[in-house]
Design an enzyme around this catalytic site. Structure first.
Site, short mmCIF file in Angstrom:
data_model
loop_
_atom_site.label_atom_id
_atom_site.label_comp_id
_atom_site.label_asym_id
_atom_site.label_seq_id
_atom_site.Cartn_x
_atom_site.Cartn_y
_atom_site.Cartn_z
N THR A 83 37.82 0.20 54.72
CA THR A 83 36.76 0.85 55.52
C THR A 83 37.08 0.50 56.95
O THR A 83 37.61 -0.48 57.48
CB THR A 83 35.39 0.14 55.14
OG1 THR A 83 34.31 0.42 56.27
CG2 THR A 83 35.42 -1.28 54.96
N CYS A 193 36.91 7.24 59.91
CA CYS A 193 36.18 6.93 58.70
C CYS A 193 36.94 7.16 57.50
O CYS A 193 37.65 8.30 57.39
CB CYS A 193 34.74 7.54 58.69
SG CYS A 193 33.96 7.08 57.10
#
Length: 231
Positions: A83, A193
């Protein structure tokens, strides 16, 4: 081959892509039926999302540090935090383990060959300093979208992409955001992202895009394989 540890689930949609890309890269590098040696701990993203939303970053760091120790105990030789956003607490993860932790922004910066990039990501990644400062440390100038574009980018991630929803309308919206960043001087776009790569790619941008998930995976495979060659 070293064992790659994945700290995932944030969201599982992108963690699944990490697993797929790691195995494709190892197969391509070594040939035959080779696949990656991987251990994975997948957290409940609902728990992490609540900590993000309520600004409880220290607790989030403690949670991920504990899970990182579990990944190390399972045999990982190197660790990836799957992440971008949660690299806000990478320090807590690094302190919790003895194995190397590969920073996603460092892997991305190594591939950036322009001086100024636009950054797309969650609101936390775009607005907090941790990611922009890391790129700046590599000599890269970072532009983030203006409002309401930041809200659009963030909402598509949390309302759609982490839930496995990919729509043409959102792809068009992201293209428009990219165009406005380019008009402001962005010479490339960091897809900051891990879920964004499920929505847009090189064909959606007039300037180069830098897919952080793919670049993170490449760094991990380089580390895991070292000098190994096909056999």
């Amino acid at each position: 081959m070293k064992t790659i540890g994945l700290l995932g689930g944030m969201s599982w949609e992108s963690t699944a892509e990490y697993y797929r890309l790691l195995n494709v890269a190892v197969r391509d590098r070594l040939g035959g039926v080779h696949s990656a040696r991987v251990v994975l701990d997948s957290v409940d993203f609902a728990d992490v999302e609540e900590l993000q939303r309520t600004d409880r970053w220290q607790e989030a760091g403690q949670l991920l540090a504990a899970r990182a120790r579990a990944v190390e105990a399972a045999g990982a030789d190197v660790l990836l935090l799957c992440t971008n956003t949660m690299h806000e607490v990478i320090g807590a993860v690094e302190e919790a383990v003895r194995v190397p932790v590969l920073h996603i922004a460092d892997a991305t910066a190594a591939a950036v060959d322009v001086g100024r990039v636009g950054l797309l990501g969650t609101r936390f990644t775009m607005e907090r300093a941790f990611y922009r400062d890391r790129l700046a440390g590599h000599g890269i100038e970072v532009l983030v979208p203006a409002e309401p574009d930041r809200t659009t980018v963030h909402d598509v991630i949390y309302d759609e992409l982490v839930r496995g929803v990919v729509t043409e309308g959102s792809r068009r919206a992201y293209r428009d955001v990219i165009d406005r960043l380019v008009a402001r001087g962005a010479q490339g776009v960091v897809l900051g992202c891990t879920e964004i790569e499920l929505l847009v790619g090189p064909g959606d941008s007039p300037v180069p895009v830098f897919p952080t998930t793919q670049l993170h995976v490449r760094a991990a495979v380089d580390h895991a394989l070292g000098g190994l060659s096909p056999r």
